[in-house]
Design a protein around this motif. Structure first.
Motif, PDB file in Angstrom:
ATOM      1  N   ASP A 242       0.816  -1.206   0.000  1.00 29.31           N
ATOM      2  CA  ASP A 242       0.000   0.000   0.000  1.00 29.31           C
ATOM      3  C   ASP A 242       0.854   1.262   0.000  1.00 29.31           C
ATOM      4  O   ASP A 242       0.565   2.220  -0.721  1.00 29.31           O
ATOM      5  CB  ASP A 242      -0.935  -0.002   1.207  1.00 29.31           C
ATOM      6  N   ILE A 251      -5.784  -1.082  -0.306  1.00 28.69           N
ATOM      7  CA  ILE A 251      -6.460  -1.614   0.888  1.00 28.69           C
ATOM      8  C   ILE A 251      -7.886  -2.028   0.549  1.00 28.69           C
ATOM      9  O   ILE A 251      -8.349  -3.110   0.941  1.00 28.69           O
ATOM     10  CB  ILE A 251      -6.467  -0.578   2.030  1.00 28.69           C
ATOM     11  N   GLN A 255      -9.416  -5.848   0.845  1.00 29.87           N
ATOM     12  CA  GLN A 255     -10.554  -6.221   1.687  1.00 29.87           C
ATOM     13  C   GLN A 255     -11.674  -6.851   0.862  1.00 29.87           C
ATOM     14  O   GLN A 255     -12.323  -7.806   1.312  1.00 29.87           O
ATOM     15  CB  GLN A 255     -11.054  -4.986   2.438  1.00 29.87           C
ATOM     16  N   LEU A 272      -3.209  -3.493  10.861  1.00 28.98           N
ATOM     17  CA  LEU A 272      -2.608  -2.774   9.745  1.00 28.98           C
ATOM     18  C   LEU A 272      -1.815  -1.566  10.243  1.00 28.98           C
ATOM     19  O   LEU A 272      -0.713  -1.298   9.747  1.00 28.98           O
ATOM     20  CB  LEU A 272      -3.692  -2.326   8.763  1.00 28.98           C
TER      21      LEU A 272
END
Length: 308
Positions: A242, A251, A255, A272
């Motif tokens: 990221d 991100i 997810q 995270l």
């Protein structure tokens, strides 16, 4: 403390090592760009492509064979380690050369298009079977982690005394570079506060998962190379990706992929953040040592804005 420079190796020195190891059929020895810590060359032998890496750091490549075998046997596109040894004060490792070129060489648009493929490969990498290994942190030649707990690993990673390693005498960076002691201490305090969320999770971590260590043919990921491998929370690799692909919604894509795959990640946000601090702090001292002040300032500002 001056910026680190990787070892200088001549073509003739490479040729001597390769002839000793592989005989006289070695051809087309060519220096390769990239690699901050190793000098890397490609070559051909009996019609097949290979890579040889050289390092002057203590313990370099000791775990390469174990890791490459574990990953390649489980279908991860990671180069197999064929030979390793010493040439004078330098360690070397010979690996198969994988197809494709580094993702960083592609345009921003092309990189963005490959984010879903990156997420898929990252998930597979982090879910490999660790067998009967134990421990956290740096992986040793037998496959075990060097520490009993994740917190032990963090403490050791940022300890002042690390003789024989890349970080030997690294506290000198506070005096000789842009590395700020008060900023580092603040981030370390936050790291320790969040480490309890990362602590229970033990998976394979590549440790350097970004565009310069990922190969692509333009449409798919063809190889993953040059890990700084460890055992611990797999969100460390997501944090790395990221930060290196900022602005590409990594991100969110991650997810969404996990949700579709039915993978539940407890305490995602807290873990995270802990991962951001861990790799971000490592980045701060690395950028300072290398003299990369822009990267240092960007990472510093990101870390100080976290959870505020």
């Amino acid at each position: 403390m001056t910026a680190y420079e990787k070892p200088s190796v001549t073509i003739s020195e490479v040729e001597r090592v390769l002839k000793t190891q592989l005989g006289s059929n070695v051809a087309e020895i060519t220096p390769m760009a990239g690699g901050n810590l190793s000098s890397v060359f490609s070559f051909n032998n009996e019609g097949r492509g290979y890579v040889i890496k050289f390092s002057d750091m203590e313990g370099a490549y000791e775990t390469e064979h174990y890791i490459s075998t574990m990953l390649s046997k489980q279908g991860i596109p990671y180069p197999r380690c064929l030979r390793q040894g010493k040439a004078g004060h330098l360690a070397y490792c010979i690996l198969e050369r994988m197809d494709g070129r580094i993702l960083a060489d592609f345009s921003a648009e092309e990189q963005t298009r490959q984010v879903p493929e990156l997420i898929k490969n990252l998930t597979r990498l982090n879910q490999v079977d660790l067998g009967r290994t134990s421990g956290y942190g740096w992986i040793g030649p037998t496959g075990d982690g060097a520490f009993q707990t994740w917190k032990d690993y963090l403490v050791a990673a940022f300890a002042e005394e690390q003789p024989g390693s890349f970080w030997d005498n690294w506290y000198e960076l506070f005096e000789s570079t842009c590395l700020e002691k008060d900023v580092f201490a603040e981030c370390y305090s936050r790291l320790m506060a969040y480490s309890s969320y990362n602590e229970p999770h033990r998976y394979f971590i590549h440790g350097d998962f970004h565009q310069w260590n990922i190969l692509s043919d333009g449409t798919r990921i063809t190889g993953i190379i040059d890990g700084n491998c460890a055992y611990g929370d797999f969100l460390v690799d997501l944090a790395i990706l990221d930060r290196h692909m900022e602005g590409r919604e990594v991100i969110q894509a991650y997810q969404e992929y996990q949700e579709k795959a039915g993978i539940v990640i407890p305490n995602f946000e807290e873990r995270l953040i802990g991962a951001y601090y861990f790799k971000g702090m490592d980045g701060l001292r690395f950028y300072a040592k290398m003299g990369w002040e822009d990267a240092y300032c960007s990472t510093r500002n990101f870390l100080l804005r976290l959870n505020t």
